[in-house]
Design a protein around this motif. Structure first.
Motif, short mmCIF file in Angstrom:
data_model
loop_
_atom_site.label_atom_id
_atom_site.label_comp_id
_atom_site.label_asym_id
_atom_site.label_seq_id
_atom_site.Cartn_x
_atom_site.Cartn_y
_atom_site.Cartn_z
N UNK A 1 0.70 -1.08 -0.14
CA UNK A 1 0.09 -0.13 0.00
C UNK A 1 0.75 1.30 0.08
N UNK A 2 2.06 1.21 0.84
CA UNK A 2 2.93 2.38 0.65
C UNK A 2 3.26 2.73 -0.71
N UNK A 3 3.58 1.75 -1.44
CA UNK A 3 4.25 1.89 -3.03
C UNK A 3 2.95 2.27 -3.57
N UNK A 4 1.81 1.84 -3.61
CA UNK A 4 0.60 2.22 -4.14
C UNK A 4 0.27 3.66 -3.88
N UNK A 5 0.50 4.22 -2.62
CA UNK A 5 0.33 5.79 -2.73
C UNK A 5 1.42 6.30 -3.43
N UNK A 6 2.43 5.95 -3.65
CA UNK A 6 3.57 6.54 -4.50
C UNK A 6 2.96 6.46 -5.97
#
Length: 493
Positions: free
Chosen positions: A389-394
């Motif tokens: 999810x952290x990467x998807x926010x990026x």
């Protein structure tokens, strides 16, 4: 009529035989049965012997052909999926001159940083869509600088899938998609990047000839066909890196569609028809399998090195004797948030999404009087989902928003806990399909050999297993757990 799909991973290699008419998998097998060794001579290094891939692949193909027991003359086409970003160097006799520096090796980060600075951020990103980073070109530059005697022996460089295709056909070639994943492709000029060749001092002759992703890329050598048990009239007609191929396997080909996988590493892969890049190079843009100069199809790739390997490490070193299913059952007995434990799963080299930092895997807030192994199993799966999810926010920052995620029913997606956590924290619906990289490669080969008239026909038999929707009852607790997780992460950035 049959199609053979090959998947060259860093843990194992796999072969699957697909009936082109019924779209049914007739046989599948993988080798070795234990994970292939990765050699790390120094911290952050990772190498494998290409010959190890080939020997294990021969075992897998022979097993599949024996199990399927079909007319070997009806095996018409072969597709190859392979671990991305690896560097294979061969001499004029097509023999490797050193072990392959594989995808999770981080030795070339500083080499890529220097080249990025020399070429200039704006020009580099607008032409390559990425910084040279730790990709194949930078790995070759490391060899040139640190192993000049080895470098002098190199006739051609290639990616892992190119090596396997060479062993099958005797021909050395690659694709635009492959060159782009190695950071050799200039998207603005639609050609091999002269800037990359110049900054690293490479001779263009080191690069293989270019073939179309879906095309006749070479006929199988008669001696190889005889040894492996299929027709010498078979052709290699498709190849792609594992993540573009995973997207193909899930029929993710159009702008706005998203695929994900969670094996040793974790990937979210979205398709765009615009030339997009992250100004901070935390996610990457490559040519997708169906990219052409006229119809641009870019794969926006988020890769997290340390995901499923965290769960695997726990299985081997903490949960000794427990199966993954038993670990999942114990983890599901623990409530959301793992009673305060957080796990950062980033223990598999430098993380591009963290600006190439190598923060390591960490367990925080462990209370020796309260917590059990079950808490750790849950915290690991939550930490892996949170890293996605952290990467998807990026990715969202450059316009790629995942509303529906497609995944194969494999690896971490076999865990109901992981699936529900990722869906709930991200708010995305997850669709699971009965496919894998080898079957996707087989279907791609069918299209490349003109056995299928279109990719739509090739994937008409793709079977959806289930749909997972966010659990709104757990959303608030999940967001609180994610906030604690990101707080721990920020301490290391």
């Amino acid at each position: 009529m049959y199609l053979l799909g090959l998947d060259i991973g860093s843990s194992s290699v796999k072969a699957s035989l697909l009936d082109a008419e019924t779209s049914k998998c007739l046989a599948t097998d993988f080798f070795p049965k234990k994970e292939m060794a990765i050699t790390a001579h120094e911290l952050g290094w990772a190498e494998q012997d290409p010959q190890m891939w080939w020997e294990n692949l021969k075992l897998a193909i022979k097993s599949v052909m024996k199990t399927a027991n079909v007319d070997k003359e009806e095996v018409k086409a072969i597709g190859i999926s392979y671990q991305m970003h690896g560097l294979v160097c061969v001499d004029k006799d097509s023999e490797p001159v050193r072990s392959s520096i594989i995808w999770c090796d981080s030795r070339a980060v500083s080499v890529g940083d220097e080249a990025f600075s020399e070429m200039g951020k704006d020009k580099c990103l607008s032409h390559l869509l990425n910084s040279p980073g730790n990709f194949t070109a930078s790995k070759l530059a490391w060899v040139k600088k640190n192993e000049p005697e080895t470098y002098s022996k190199i006739y051609k460089i290639m990616l892992p899938g190119d090596f396997i295709a060479m062993k099958l056909t005797g021909k050395i070639c690659t694709t635009v998609s492959g060159l782009s994943e190695g950071i050799f492709w200039d998207f603005k000029n639609n050609t091999i990047s002269e800037e990359v060749l110049n900054v690293y001092g490479f001779n263009k002759d080191l690069l293989p000839n270019i073939v179309d992703t879906f095309s006749n890329q070479g006929q199988v050598l008669p001696e190889m066909a005889e040894e492996l048990g299929f027709s010498s009239s078979a052709i290699v007609s498709y190849r792609a890196g594992d993540q573009p191929n995973n997207a193909l396997s899930l029929n993710v080909l159009k702008p706005g569609e998203v695929a994900t996988t969670a094996g040793t590493s974790g990937v979210v892969y979205g398709v765009s028809d615009e030339v997009k890049y992250d100004p901070f190079s935390r996610v990457n843009s490559f040519a997708h399998v169906n990219h052409t100069e006229k119809d641009k199809r870019l794969g926006i790739l988020l890769c997290i090195n340390g995901t499923g390997i965290m769960n695997s490490w726990l299985n081997h070193n903490v949960a000794k004797g427990l199966s993954y299913a038993e670990m999942n059952e114990k983890a599901m007995e623990i409530p959301v948030g793992s009673d305060g434990i957080t796990i950062l799963p980033f223990g598999n080299g430098a993380e591009r999404v963290l600006n190439n930092r190598e923060v390591g895997a960490q367990i925080s807030n462990l209370n020796l009087n309260r917590h059990t192994d079950a808490h750790i199993y849950r915290a690991a799966q939550e930490g892996i989902a949170f890293s996605f999810f952290y990467g998807m926010e990026v990715m969202k920052e450059i316009g790629v928003k995942a509303k529906v995620i497609r995944a194969g029913h494999a690896n971490m997606f076999l865990s109901p806990l992981f699936r529900k956590t990722l869906s709930t924290v991200s708010g995305a619906t997850i669709e699971l399909y009965d496919t894998d990289g080898a079957l996707g490669a087989a279907r791609g080969a069918g299209y490349g050999a003109a056995i299928y008239s279109s990719l739509e026909e090739a994937f008409s038999g793709l079977e959806k297993i289930s749909t997972i929707k966010p659990d709104e009852n757990l959303r608030e607790e999940m967001q609180e757990a994610y906030a604690r997780w990101t707080k721990e992460l920020q301490k290391n950035l």
